[in-house]
Scaffold this motif. Sequence first.
Motif, PDB file in Angstrom:
ATOM      1  N   TYR B   8     -33.947  -1.254  14.530  1.00 57.51           N
ATOM      2  CA  TYR B   8     -34.148  -1.562  16.311  1.00 57.51           C
ATOM      3  C   TYR B   8     -33.848  -0.763  17.055  1.00 57.51           C
ATOM      4  O   TYR B   8     -32.506  -0.766  16.721  1.00 57.51           O
ATOM      5  CB  TYR B   8     -33.151  -2.938  16.170  1.00 57.51           C
ATOM      6  N   ALA B  15     -22.601   0.562  17.058  1.00 60.75           N
ATOM      7  CA  ALA B  15     -21.742  -0.123  17.069  1.00 60.75           C
ATOM      8  C   ALA B  15     -21.692  -1.482  16.668  1.00 60.75           C
ATOM      9  O   ALA B  15     -21.903  -2.325  15.915  1.00 60.75           O
ATOM     10  CB  ALA B  15     -20.227  -0.015  18.098  1.00 60.75           C
ATOM     11  N   GLY B  16     -22.154  -2.043  17.602  1.00 57.33           N
ATOM     12  CA  GLY B  16     -23.089  -3.496  17.983  1.00 57.33           C
ATOM     13  C   GLY B  16     -25.113  -3.235  17.835  1.00 57.33           C
ATOM     14  O   GLY B  16     -25.504  -2.321  17.663  1.00 57.33           O
ATOM     15  N   ASN B  17     -25.519  -4.436  17.986  1.00 57.30           N
ATOM     16  CA  ASN B  17     -27.030  -3.667  18.103  1.00 57.30           C
ATOM     17  C   ASN B  17     -27.228  -5.507  18.296  1.00 57.30           C
ATOM     18  O   ASN B  17     -27.200  -6.841  17.631  1.00 57.30           O
ATOM     19  CB  ASN B  17     -27.672  -3.738  17.043  1.00 57.30           C
ATOM     20  N   ARG B  18     -27.709  -5.886  19.675  1.00 54.32           N
ATOM     21  CA  ARG B  18     -27.687  -7.606  19.775  1.00 54.32           C
ATOM     22  C   ARG B  18     -28.941  -8.352  18.827  1.00 54.32           C
ATOM     23  O   ARG B  18     -28.824  -9.290  18.559  1.00 54.32           O
ATOM     24  CB  ARG B  18     -28.153  -7.605  21.484  1.00 54.32           C
ATOM     25  N   LEU B  19     -30.047  -7.611  18.443  1.00 50.67           N
ATOM     26  CA  LEU B  19     -30.567  -8.010  17.520  1.00 50.67           C
ATOM     27  C   LEU B  19     -30.362  -7.526  16.169  1.00 50.67           C
ATOM     28  O   LEU B  19     -31.054  -9.137  15.335  1.00 50.67           O
ATOM     29  CB  LEU B  19     -31.785  -7.427  17.147  1.00 50.67           C
ATOM     30  N   ARG B  25     -23.284  -6.650  12.167  1.00 49.87           N
ATOM     31  CA  ARG B  25     -22.558  -4.895  13.536  1.00 49.87           C
ATOM     32  C   ARG B  25     -21.191  -5.065  12.908  1.00 49.87           C
ATOM     33  O   ARG B  25     -20.280  -5.514  12.158  1.00 49.87           O
ATOM     34  CB  ARG B  25     -22.328  -6.046  14.402  1.00 49.87           C
ATOM     35  N   SER B  29     -17.280  -4.366  17.133  1.00 50.74           N
ATOM     36  CA  SER B  29     -18.285  -4.802  18.200  1.00 50.74           C
ATOM     37  C   SER B  29     -17.304  -5.731  18.580  1.00 50.74           C
ATOM     38  O   SER B  29     -18.306  -6.316  19.200  1.00 50.74           O
ATOM     39  CB  SER B  29     -19.400  -4.577  17.958  1.00 50.74           C
TER      40      SER B  29
END
Lengths: 541, 330
Positions: B8, B15-19, B25, B29
């Motif tokens: 994605y 740091a994070g990744n909403r999906l 993560r 995050s």
Amino acid sequence: MDKPFAITLDLGSSRANHTGSWRSRRPEYVDRLPPCNHACPAGEDVQRWLYHAEEGDYRAAWQALVEDNPFPAVMGRACYHPCETSCNRAKIDEPVSIHAVERFLGDLAIREKWPLSAPLPPTGKRVLVIGSGPSGLSAAYHLARMGHAVTVREAMPLAGGMMRYGIPRYRLPRDVLDAEVARIFDLGVHFEPGVRVDDVATSVAEGGFAACFAAIGAHLANRVEIPARDAARIFDAVDLLQRVEQGEAPRLGRRVAIYGGGDTAFDAARTVKRLGAEEACIVYRRTQAAMPAHAFEVAEAAEEGVTMRWLRTIKRFDEDRIVVERMELDEAGRLKATGEVETIEADALVLALGQNVDLSVLEKVDGVRVVDRVIEVDDRMMTGHPGLFAGGDMVPSERSIAIAVGHGKAAARHLDAYVRGEKAKAPPPREVATFETLNPWYYTEADRTSQPAADPVRRRATFDEVNGGLTADDALFEARRCLSCGNCFECDNCYGVCPDNAVIKLGPGKRFRIDLDFCKGCGLCVAECPCGAIRMVPEDG
Amino acid sequence: MSQRIKFYQTGTLTAGNRLLDPETRAVQSSVDRSNALTSGHRACQGCGEALGARWVLDAAMRATGGQLVVVNATGCLEVFTTPYPESSWQVPWLHSLFANAASVATGVAAAMRSKGSAVRVVAQGGDGGTMDIGFGALSGMFERNDDVLYVCYDNEAYMNTGVQRSSATPPLARTATTPALGPEPGNEFGHGKNAPLIAMAHGIPYVATASVADLHDLEDKVEAAMKVHGARYLHVHVPCPLGWGSASDDTIKVARLAVQCGLFPLFEAEHGEVVRRTPIRQRQPVEAYLRLQRRFDHLFAGGRVDVERIARLQAIADRNIERFRLLTGD
Ligand SMILES: Cc1ncc(C[n+]2csc(CCOP(=O)(O)OP(=O)(O)O)c2C)c(N)n1
Ligand code: SF4
Ligand SMILES: [Mg+2]
């Protein structure tokens, strides 16, 4: 209060020390304008609908898309996608295949029968739209959604304009077009086909229309004088395409020459092939590189066996051959006739030398000005006649479906304001999210997905669609290639990289806030934001 | 195909990744991270050490469920966090001397053991405190295999006292004690030592290098370290904008270039053997790294590039790449 393990004494926290006072610059979250949006003539918010598609929320993606453009399935096929030409991802590997995702969403919406959202309450105003091409229907769509009572008049028997009578079926299947057109009419738009408007002023007055948007296109073919033994063997490309669409394809013969190097020339050549011609030969005055046709059109035509002769002008059309003169470029790069002639065997000649507007409809209207054989409009898309707006191919533009759709949308906004006696407010300008504002390190490698294409040999004999759509998996992957230029996608990098713990995470969908009590202004959040959604600004004073 | 869909936009590079599912993560995050090192500290703008320490300790806090004591050597990290009566630490924290963090940590670990407590111990210090004055204590902690994770924040000099050279200062770097003067400007070639390799030579269960250039990699290593008992060593590269003469917003970029050029190899070792390397993703010349730092200005003085000296540093980077197989990572 329970103290954490091993803590027995109260001690002062360094949070009493507001290090924000050290700062001379401060980070600020922004929403920059992604280059794709910036380039989209239809005014689509590409990045925003891709954002929903990235989550697999195709319904929301489609909803966001049709806010601006009611034709995703059509445009995903027929638009020349300037968005992709300016897509920042091109500087990493290849542009996002925006059109393929758009088409996927459009096709899905048709399959799932998703309706357009209901119009606002009726305004009581009646609006006339002349022409049901992309521009007219786009205007009708937006005006209907605003609550106006819209009547669309169309000279042809069916709606669609150039989408139907100009773009061949193998690029745009008619069931797709029909579905997206019908959805607009379902909003309550009143459609009157087979009605040619000759006197705009009278039509408006008699119909009690508060305003009118005219978009009749440019369908008069440019002609050149070519001496011919049998003038009946010379055809206009626009006329030919229209007749084919109406099931009245003329008999052309075995070998057909097409004169011109634009997309219409290639549409004609590929159509001629499909009608059974053994040879379809493009004859073009200038060099290959100078051809205005899009590269993929040229490539697909070549795959289908269309041949091309560049640097040739047609002198004569004899019984079964055309006589051409060779051209060359002089040292200054200017085109020069050589006097050398040769012949190309041909049973018919199709002219694709550009189109003009039938000005007769508008030029007699009070105040309307014609400049360079097109209708002059102001920045509201209004002609010199108050309340008469115009768009699409009949006003000065580069002439594409996307531009036409954009004109329709812009005209609708201003027309709406006009009938309310207001002025439409322009949205505040946004800074473009150039590649330099991104931090490309953070984007993973991901090659562009390609669409399946039908076998070139089989293609020659059928009007079936050439290019297939993406699978759901591919569409999701492709959407996720988007860099989200200039718009926060909540990757948490700013929150993670602040050495002062001065970025506050507000939770899903709510983005972040800078804690100015502690932000020292180092700028790490800005530097490490992948998508350029933060900028540094000087502190005042 | 489903493999492909996992990707994605930024994968796990951000740091994070909403999906991504929350487990994938980074700790950093999460709104639940402990912020072991909180706001209001007096580190310079863009301090890599402050950043690295929060990353390490928040990961260690998560790995131990908050059952953690931290012992700190003297140095910037101690000074900028604890001017009396304020503290930036949101974790039980102990400071004694410049040289003895490893020994104090050994003592804390012994105390916990005798109390039958499950509380774990992290010791931390700068490169000077770790590799120079505290090295005897550290080696002792290693050879006794005491149950401590020792973290060295390597900013390549004695920053707190004004940028004096340490045994971690790279060749050619200008410091207060290695001026860019004379026939051998900056720090000399052939001096210094490689602390992670020496730690490995003790045969301890776990040794790793990490960098503020790679958050996920760093957190994974802290987690791996906290999974094992015995002596463990983590060496974290933390650029110092003040001492290196780099822009405050370039801290992570500089760290990234150090990794991508091969000067700072990222690897993990178990019982004396390298078992994993983080491959270089976009190889860079050392010159790109040097140019962002004023401590290497003399290599570019007067518009002339000191090709020969840079080539010597490049050779060190190339040797690392070969030795640790950094291009393929296997
Ligand atoms: C025994 C002793 N000698 C000297 C000092 C002075 N001193 C305090 S911090 C420091 C340098 C610390 O350097 P490093 O360990 O690399 O940490 P940094 O400040 O660079 O993070 C020195 C020399 C001291 N506190 N104690
Ligand atoms: S990467 Fe996405 S937001 Fe950026 S230009 Fe391309 S499609 Fe638009
Ligand atoms: Mg140091």
